[in-house]
Enzyme design. Structure first.
Site, PDB file in Angstrom:
ATOM      1  CD  GLU A   1      -3.168   0.621   0.376  1.00  0.00           C
ATOM      2  OE1 GLU A   1      -2.632   1.510  -0.312  1.00  0.00           O
ATOM      3  OE2 GLU A   1      -4.394   0.545   0.529  1.00  0.00           O
ATOM      4  CG  ASP A   2      -0.986   4.810  -1.474  1.00  0.00           C
ATOM      5  OD1 ASP A   2      -1.702   4.142  -0.690  1.00  0.00           O
ATOM      6  OD2 ASP A   2      -1.451   5.641  -2.273  1.00  0.00           O
ATOM      7  CB  ILE A   3      -0.703   6.421   2.651  1.00  0.00           C
ATOM      8  CG1 ILE A   3      -0.812   7.136   3.997  1.00  0.00           C
ATOM      9  CG2 ILE A   3      -1.889   6.783   1.748  1.00  0.00           C
ATOM     10  CD1 ILE A   3      -0.612   8.662   3.900  1.00  0.00           C
TER      11      ILE A   3
ATOM     12  CG  ASP B   1      -5.964   8.629   6.816  1.00  0.00           C
ATOM     13  OD1 ASP B   1      -5.975   8.686   8.050  1.00  0.00           O
ATOM     14  OD2 ASP B   1      -6.360   9.564   6.095  1.00  0.00           O
ATOM     15  CB  SER B   2      -9.642   5.696   8.126  1.00  0.00           C
ATOM     16  OG  SER B   2      -9.960   4.995   6.932  1.00  0.00           O
TER      17      SER B   2
HETATM   18  P1  IMP Z   1      -7.787   4.839   4.379  1.00  0.00           P
HETATM   19  O1  IMP Z   1      -8.842   3.928   3.844  1.00  0.00           O
HETATM   20  O2  IMP Z   1      -8.382   6.003   5.143  1.00  0.00           O
HETATM   21  O3  IMP Z   1      -6.745   4.129   5.211  1.00  0.00           O
HETATM   22  O4  IMP Z   1      -7.077   5.537   3.137  1.00  0.00           O
HETATM   23  C1  IMP Z   1      -6.142   4.840   2.391  1.00  0.00           C
HETATM   24  C2  IMP Z   1      -6.083   5.290   0.955  1.00  0.00           C
HETATM   25  O5  IMP Z   1      -6.475   6.650   0.789  1.00  0.00           O
HETATM   26  C3  IMP Z   1      -4.640   5.218   0.479  1.00  0.00           C
HETATM   27  O6  IMP Z   1      -4.391   3.989  -0.136  1.00  0.00           O
HETATM   28  C4  IMP Z   1      -4.532   6.403  -0.462  1.00  0.00           C
HETATM   29  O7  IMP Z   1      -4.850   6.001  -1.778  1.00  0.00           O
HETATM   30  C5  IMP Z   1      -5.539   7.393   0.023  1.00  0.00           C
HETATM   31  N1  IMP Z   1      -4.925   8.421   0.902  1.00  0.00           N
HETATM   32  C6  IMP Z   1      -5.094   8.544   2.240  1.00  0.00           C
HETATM   33  N2  IMP Z   1      -4.393   9.580   2.725  1.00  0.00           N
HETATM   34  C7  IMP Z   1      -3.757  10.124   1.667  1.00  0.00           C
HETATM   35  C8  IMP Z   1      -2.834  11.236   1.529  1.00  0.00           C
HETATM   36  O8  IMP Z   1      -2.449  11.934   2.476  1.00  0.00           O
HETATM   37  N3  IMP Z   1      -2.375  11.472   0.271  1.00  0.00           N
HETATM   38  C9  IMP Z   1      -2.748  10.730  -0.816  1.00  0.00           C
HETATM   39  N4  IMP Z   1      -3.591   9.685  -0.726  1.00  0.00           N
HETATM   40  C10 IMP Z   1      -4.089   9.387   0.501  1.00  0.00           C
HETATM   41 MG    MG Z   2      -4.238   3.737  -2.166  1.00  0.00          MG
END
Ligand code: IMP
Ligand code: MG
Length: 184
Positions: A109-111, A113-114
């Site tokens: 994965e790139d990042i 977050d939640s």
């Molecule tokens: P999550 O589902 O909230 O964990 O978000 C994960 C996905 O949202 C990552 O795989 C990214 O594609 C995108 N994302 C979350 N935060 C960022 C950010 O700061 N910059 C760019 N993409 C992000």
């Molecule tokens: Mg992503």
């Protein structure tokens, strides 16, 4: 109306508006460290590295070229973001193409977050009954979501800011920056 950014030269001119959080050199060093761990952990295993598109494509390409043990590559694509905002709905747009049953899967994965995206993908992958599933994420955003235990290999922890570069986009642009940054 603001002119769209289309060329790399424009991206670099915008550099003074972007705060560099992790340099190209820091990223290279960290990718090598992660690759050594992965080589140790997967020695002699049937490893399939699954990149989550699009954001992970640069990290994955550097990572797999640093890992010196044999591995297969596959990809899947999910989307949940629109205009840099999380819609809260994770959609699987396309899936891996090779069988992973009984294999050791490393999701890239790139990042995180939640963790909503990751949980969704993990559930989806586990249904295919691989031997194991682990996660490597370039970045981990410390937002208190309590999902750090789901990420086995973390490149860097980042503050709770929208980050771009090295695969990560803002409205589709900036993925090609060689460093990771955030808008000032
Ligand atoms: P999550 O589902 O909230 O964990 O978000 C994960 C996905 O949202 C990552 O795989 C990214 O594609 C995108 N994302 C979350 N935060 C960022 C950010 O700061 N910059 C760019 N993409 C992000
Ligand atoms: Mg992503």
């Amino acid at each position: 109306m603001k002119a769209p950014l289309r060329q790399n030269s424009d991206l670099y001119m915008k550099k003074n508006e972007i705060e560099v959080l992790f340099t190209k050199e820091q990223i290279q060093k960290r990718v090598e460290e992660l690759a050594r761990q992965i080589e140790d952990d997967y020695h002699g295993r049937d490893l399939v590295v699954v990149g989550v598109l699009k954001g992970a494509f640069i990290f994955m390409s550097d990572l797999v070229r640093s890992v010196k043990t044999p591995l297969a590559c596959d990809f899947l694509r999910v989307s949940s973001y629109e205009h840099d905002k999380n819609t809260g709905v994770v959609r699987m747009e396309f899936d891996t193409t090779q069988p992973i049953t009984g294999k050791d899967v490393l999701l890239v994965e790139d990042i995180v977050d939640s963790g909503r995206t990751l949980r969704h993908i993990l559930k989806h992958m586990e249904a295919k009954e691989p031997r194991s599933v682990k996660v490597a994420s370039l970045l981990y955003k410390e937002t208190g979501a309590g999902i750090k235990k789901l990420v086995n290999y973390i490149g860097f922890e980042t503050p709770d800011r929208y980050v771009i570069g090295y695969g990560l986009d803002s409205e589709g642009i900036y993925r090609s920056l060689p460093y990771i940054g955030a808008f000032k």
